[in-house]
Design a protein around this motif. Sequence first.
Motif, PDB file in Angstrom:
ATOM      1  N   ALA A   9       0.836   7.969  17.488  1.00  0.00           N
ATOM      2  CA  ALA A   9       0.231   6.782  16.943  1.00  0.00           C
ATOM      3  C   ALA A   9       0.134   5.379  17.743  1.00  0.00           C
ATOM      4  CB  ALA A   9       1.216   6.547  15.481  1.00  0.00           C
ATOM      5  N   TYR A  10      -0.883   4.809  17.568  1.00  0.00           N
ATOM      6  CA  TYR A  10      -1.083   3.642  18.432  1.00  0.00           C
ATOM      7  C   TYR A  10      -1.287   2.634  17.396  1.00  0.00           C
ATOM      8  CZ  TYR A  10      -2.744   0.689  22.253  1.00  0.00           C
ATOM      9  OH  TYR A  10      -2.897  -0.399  23.126  1.00  0.00           O
ATOM     10  N   PRO A  11      -0.404   1.550  17.270  1.00  0.00           N
ATOM     11  CA  PRO A  11      -0.742   0.338  16.156  1.00  0.00           C
ATOM     12  C   PRO A  11      -1.740  -0.306  16.644  1.00  0.00           C
ATOM     13  CG  PRO A  11       1.739   0.729  16.724  1.00  0.00           C
ATOM     14  CD  PRO A  11       1.153   1.505  17.788  1.00  0.00           C
ATOM     15  N   SER A  12      -2.635  -0.716  15.962  1.00  0.00           N
ATOM     16  CA  SER A  12      -3.963  -1.743  16.268  1.00  0.00           C
ATOM     17  C   SER A  12      -3.560  -3.103  16.072  1.00  0.00           C
ATOM     18  CB  SER A  12      -5.059  -1.254  15.508  1.00  0.00           C
ATOM     19  OG  SER A  12      -6.062  -1.908  15.790  1.00  0.00           O
ATOM     20  N   ALA A  13      -4.160  -3.836  17.228  1.00  0.00           N
ATOM     21  CA  ALA A  13      -3.705  -5.291  17.322  1.00  0.00           C
ATOM     22  C   ALA A  13      -5.035  -5.909  16.305  1.00  0.00           C
ATOM     23  CB  ALA A  13      -3.677  -5.621  18.645  1.00  0.00           C
ATOM     24  N   SER A  14      -5.872  -5.325  15.803  1.00  0.00           N
ATOM     25  CA  SER A  14      -7.023  -5.725  15.346  1.00  0.00           C
ATOM     26  C   SER A  14      -6.575  -6.624  14.288  1.00  0.00           C
ATOM     27  CB  SER A  14      -7.836  -4.694  14.733  1.00  0.00           C
ATOM     28  OG  SER A  14      -8.997  -5.110  14.152  1.00  0.00           O
ATOM     29  N   GLU A  15      -7.650  -7.731  14.142  1.00  0.00           N
ATOM     30  CA  GLU A  15      -7.455  -8.713  13.107  1.00  0.00           C
ATOM     31  C   GLU A  15      -8.535  -8.489  12.008  1.00  0.00           C
ATOM     32  OE1 GLU A  15      -8.089 -12.529  15.171  1.00  0.00           O
ATOM     33  OE2 GLU A  15      -6.077 -12.347  16.011  1.00  0.00           O
ATOM     34  N   GLN A  16      -9.004  -7.294  11.845  1.00  0.00           N
ATOM     35  CA  GLN A  16     -10.010  -6.937  11.031  1.00  0.00           C
ATOM     36  C   GLN A  16      -9.655  -5.739  10.402  1.00  0.00           C
ATOM     37  OE1 GLN A  16     -13.624  -7.172  13.643  1.00  0.00           O
ATOM     38  NE2 GLN A  16     -14.354  -8.091  11.709  1.00  0.00           N
ATOM     39  N   TRP A  17      -9.095  -5.523   9.075  1.00  0.00           N
ATOM     40  CA  TRP A  17      -8.982  -4.457   8.489  1.00  0.00           C
ATOM     41  C   TRP A  17      -9.806  -4.052   7.273  1.00  0.00           C
ATOM     42  CZ3 TRP A  17      -4.278  -1.803  10.036  1.00  0.00           C
ATOM     43  CH2 TRP A  17      -3.569  -2.259  11.263  1.00  0.00           C
ATOM     44  N   ILE A  18      -9.940  -2.868   6.918  1.00  0.00           N
ATOM     45  CA  ILE A  18     -10.591  -2.303   5.689  1.00  0.00           C
ATOM     46  C   ILE A  18      -9.419  -1.755   4.664  1.00  0.00           C
ATOM     47  CG2 ILE A  18     -12.420  -0.815   4.895  1.00  0.00           C
ATOM     48  CD1 ILE A  18     -13.216  -0.899   8.030  1.00  0.00           C
ATOM     49  N   GLU A  19      -9.717  -1.998   3.323  1.00  0.00           N
ATOM     50  CA  GLU A  19      -8.737  -1.315   2.720  1.00  0.00           C
ATOM     51  C   GLU A  19      -9.176   0.142   2.051  1.00  0.00           C
ATOM     52  OE1 GLU A  19      -9.076  -4.337  -0.833  1.00  0.00           O
ATOM     53  OE2 GLU A  19      -7.620  -5.560   0.213  1.00  0.00           O
ATOM     54  N   VAL A  20      -8.352   0.785   1.938  1.00  0.00           N
ATOM     55  CA  VAL A  20      -8.585   2.315   1.652  1.00  0.00           C
ATOM     56  C   VAL A  20      -8.048   2.350   0.235  1.00  0.00           C
ATOM     57  CG1 VAL A  20      -8.172   4.786   1.833  1.00  0.00           C
ATOM     58  CG2 VAL A  20      -8.209   3.076   3.846  1.00  0.00           C
ATOM     59  N   THR A  52       0.769  -1.116   0.110  1.00  0.00           N
ATOM     60  CA  THR A  52      -0.045   0.218   0.034  1.00  0.00           C
ATOM     61  C   THR A  52       0.898   1.177  -0.142  1.00  0.00           C
ATOM     62  OG1 THR A  52      -0.031   0.119   2.381  1.00  0.00           O
ATOM     63  CG2 THR A  52      -1.818  -1.166   1.379  1.00  0.00           C
ATOM     64  N   ARG A  53       0.267   2.298  -0.526  1.00  0.00           N
ATOM     65  CA  ARG A  53       1.176   3.540  -0.764  1.00  0.00           C
ATOM     66  C   ARG A  53       1.487   4.156   0.807  1.00  0.00           C
ATOM     67  NH1 ARG A  53      -1.823   7.797  -4.540  1.00  0.00           N
ATOM     68  NH2 ARG A  53      -2.410   5.914  -5.393  1.00  0.00           N
ATOM     69  N   PHE A  54       0.486   4.137   1.647  1.00  0.00           N
ATOM     70  CA  PHE A  54       0.626   4.769   3.030  1.00  0.00           C
ATOM     71  C   PHE A  54       0.597   3.743   4.077  1.00  0.00           C
ATOM     72  CE2 PHE A  54      -1.072   7.895   0.148  1.00  0.00           C
ATOM     73  CZ  PHE A  54      -0.312   9.186   0.487  1.00  0.00           C
ATOM     74  N   GLY A  55       0.737   2.355   3.698  1.00  0.00           N
ATOM     75  CA  GLY A  55       0.994   1.421   4.886  1.00  0.00           C
ATOM     76  C   GLY A  55      -0.283   1.323   5.846  1.00  0.00           C
ATOM     77  N   ASP A  56      -0.088   0.692   7.016  1.00  0.00           N
ATOM     78  CA  ASP A  56      -1.565   0.707   7.880  1.00  0.00           C
ATOM     79  C   ASP A  56      -1.551   1.634   8.788  1.00  0.00           C
ATOM     80  OD1 ASP A  56      -1.538  -1.987   6.734  1.00  0.00           O
ATOM     81  OD2 ASP A  56      -0.694  -3.153   8.640  1.00  0.00           O
ATOM     82  N   VAL A  57      -2.892   2.118   8.786  1.00  0.00           N
ATOM     83  CA  VAL A  57      -3.227   3.296   9.579  1.00  0.00           C
ATOM     84  C   VAL A  57      -3.229   2.868  10.972  1.00  0.00           C
ATOM     85  CG1 VAL A  57      -4.833   5.232   9.881  1.00  0.00           C
ATOM     86  CG2 VAL A  57      -4.369   4.199   7.580  1.00  0.00           C
ATOM     87  N   PRO A  58      -2.336   3.674  11.864  1.00  0.00           N
ATOM     88  CA  PRO A  58      -2.605   3.407  13.166  1.00  0.00           C
ATOM     89  C   PRO A  58      -3.957   3.991  13.867  1.00  0.00           C
ATOM     90  CG  PRO A  58      -0.857   5.169  12.903  1.00  0.00           C
ATOM     91  CD  PRO A  58      -1.440   4.772  11.550  1.00  0.00           C
ATOM     92  N   LEU A  59      -4.034   3.809  15.282  1.00  0.00           N
ATOM     93  CA  LEU A  59      -5.110   4.683  15.877  1.00  0.00           C
ATOM     94  C   LEU A  59      -4.148   5.959  16.246  1.00  0.00           C
ATOM     95  CD1 LEU A  59      -6.779   1.736  18.033  1.00  0.00           C
ATOM     96  CD2 LEU A  59      -7.435   2.538  15.804  1.00  0.00           C
ATOM     97  N   ARG A  78      -4.408   0.447   4.768  1.00  0.00           N
ATOM     98  CA  ARG A  78      -5.371  -0.511   5.236  1.00  0.00           C
ATOM     99  C   ARG A  78      -5.730   0.428   6.691  1.00  0.00           C
ATOM    100  NH1 ARG A  78      -4.004  -6.377   6.482  1.00  0.00           N
ATOM    101  NH2 ARG A  78      -2.701  -5.329   8.159  1.00  0.00           N
ATOM    102  N   VAL A  79      -7.107   0.238   7.140  1.00  0.00           N
ATOM    103  CA  VAL A  79      -7.741   0.770   8.322  1.00  0.00           C
ATOM    104  C   VAL A  79      -8.050  -0.219   9.144  1.00  0.00           C
ATOM    105  CG1 VAL A  79      -9.691   1.674   7.239  1.00  0.00           C
ATOM    106  CG2 VAL A  79      -8.615   2.834   9.147  1.00  0.00           C
ATOM    107  N   PRO A  80      -7.622  -0.286  10.418  1.00  0.00           N
ATOM    108  CA  PRO A  80      -8.217  -1.271  11.269  1.00  0.00           C
ATOM    109  C   PRO A  80      -9.604  -0.899  11.820  1.00  0.00           C
ATOM    110  CG  PRO A  80      -6.922   0.222  12.569  1.00  0.00           C
ATOM    111  CD  PRO A  80      -6.747   0.643  11.326  1.00  0.00           C
ATOM    112  N   LYS A  81     -10.289  -2.115  12.347  1.00  0.00           N
ATOM    113  CA  LYS A  81     -11.518  -2.001  12.805  1.00  0.00           C
ATOM    114  C   LYS A  81     -11.123  -2.046  14.393  1.00  0.00           C
ATOM    115  CE  LYS A  81     -15.108  -3.666   9.870  1.00  0.00           C
ATOM    116  NZ  LYS A  81     -16.007  -4.784   9.343  1.00  0.00           N
ATOM    117  N   ALA A  82     -11.045  -0.920  15.192  1.00  0.00           N
ATOM    118  CA  ALA A  82     -10.438  -0.948  16.495  1.00  0.00           C
ATOM    119  C   ALA A  82     -11.153  -2.156  17.430  1.00  0.00           C
ATOM    120  CB  ALA A  82     -10.555   0.301  17.225  1.00  0.00           C
ATOM    121  N   THR A  83     -10.350  -2.717  18.190  1.00  0.00           N
ATOM    122  CA  THR A  83     -10.960  -3.758  18.975  1.00  0.00           C
ATOM    123  C   THR A  83     -11.334  -2.915  20.266  1.00  0.00           C
ATOM    124  OG1 THR A  83      -9.007  -3.888  20.471  1.00  0.00           O
ATOM    125  CG2 THR A  83      -8.972  -5.129  18.487  1.00  0.00           C
TER     126      THR A  83
END
Length: 503
Positions: free
Chosen positions: A19-30, A6-13, A41-46
């Motif tokens: 920045a707070y990297p998410s431990a979520s197992e569910q991600w949405i593509e941007v 991805t161009r911008f990597g994984d989006v943290p919280l 990729r953006v996480p669905k926060a736990t």
Amino acid sequence: MNNHQTRFGDVPLHIGGEAYPSASEQWIEVTDPADQSLLARVPKATSAEIELAVRTAHDAYLLWREVPASERARVMFNYQHLLKTHHDELAALLAQETGKNLADAKGDVWRGIEVVEQACAIASQTLGETMGNVARRVDGHSWVQPLGVCLGITPFNFPAMIPLWMFPLAVACGNGFVLKPSEQDPLTPMRLAELFAEAGAPKGILSVVHGGAEQVDALLAHPDIKAVSFVGSARVGGHVYRSATSQLKRAQCFVGAKNHMVIMPDANKAQVLSNLVGAGVGAAGQRCMAISVAVFVGSAREWIPELAAEFAKVKPGIWHDPEAAYGPLISPEAKVRVEGLIEAGIAEGAECLLDGRFCDVPGYPVGNWVGPTLFRGVTPEMRIYQEEIFGPVLACLEVASLDEALALINDNPYGNGTSIFTSCGAAARKFRHEVAVGQVGINVPIPVPLPFFSFTGWRGSFYGDLHAYGKQAVRFYTETKTVTERWFDEDIPSGPNMTIQLR
Ligand code: NAD
């Protein structure tokens, strides 16, 4: 998939001011709406992350509410300066994830900066009231105090302006804030949060969490969330308003629109044509204040063929193309929906003067493009009149009188914005007075109020009482405490009895 694709990597919280990297197992593509490439990729926060985000904002609020208003304002001055310094960088980021052309992207950031400027003046906006002697030797005074942690849920179409409608003012008032931006374009809101921390906002006062319905519902149910600001579709806004208020929380929900522009035969024709093009298809029609219905009164209908010729000149394109009038729709689903409504308009008998389906932008064959689309002969029963299209589609109706135009507008369930183009003061005055819409333009097609006013949609476009930004938002984000005060001191001589005998 991993970060490298991805161009911008994984989006943290964003929690605790960083920045707070998410431990979520569910991600949405941007995705990039112009070519479908993966931006991030953006996480669905736990639920644990949501809990942490709210608790951190609440802990920060307990200290922040004790900070004098003038010091809180200084953070806002810093923030305004940083946003201006980073204006072009923010606009370029915003343009990539929304597809907006650069001019529109800059406007999105700028309209947000103006609300931060209002937040700089927070001290004078949170003065209380006093009255001496409300009874003999008794004084009354009121104080304006923050609520606690406020929640903002924002849509895709203004990822800078709409978060900036909310958190700077809420925080300037002394609150903590949790922002849940649209999962379709989370990069700009994240950059806004980083700059807020850089401006000196206390660590933790603003949390950003990502996700969809499940995360919103968890936030709404959290006991430390005291007030909810929502901007988005009527369907989701209705759910958020019902959910928040049934849990006895304060809520303001800004939702869908169907904005009409009335064209009187005495209007300036050149102004009408150019303003209708900009207000109808600018930002691909993905503005809650876009004009989606043009109501031609009497002989003004003769201008429709010229309007079609102007529409035909408009070309969508990639965000950095200075010739592009607007960009792609936000998603392939949005394109399918808008094209389906165009098809419905044709099937229901409206005359399609310009059909934006099958739109081709050279070099970007899979972008979510829809060309400018113009219908005439539209009637109130048709789906293209009844539904919010949120695309570059303008429906033209023809009526005999201003009264007929007013009846049409006032019968529509939505009441966000409207305008009239005329050179007659009496017609303008009648329209302004009788129209049941919250934001009215007179020879101004998109009458979005500046932040010294408030954003005041009505009826089906708004659920709540107090509106966005301006004085109303300061009231929304604060509570009034009223004190009645008496002091006993027998040592102070009380003087002559001044009781007045009333007859
Ligand atoms: P949307 O309603 O799909 O999403 C808005 C927010 O709600 C997003 O953060 C999303 O993640 C969240 N959400 C989505 N489904 C949810 C659910 N089932 N439960 C809880 N939360 C949910 O809106 P959108 O497509 O992002 O934005 C476009 C809409 O916003 C249009 O209808 C437009 O008119 C409206 N809008 C209104 C205003 C206004 O001021 N009235 C301003 C801008 C946009």
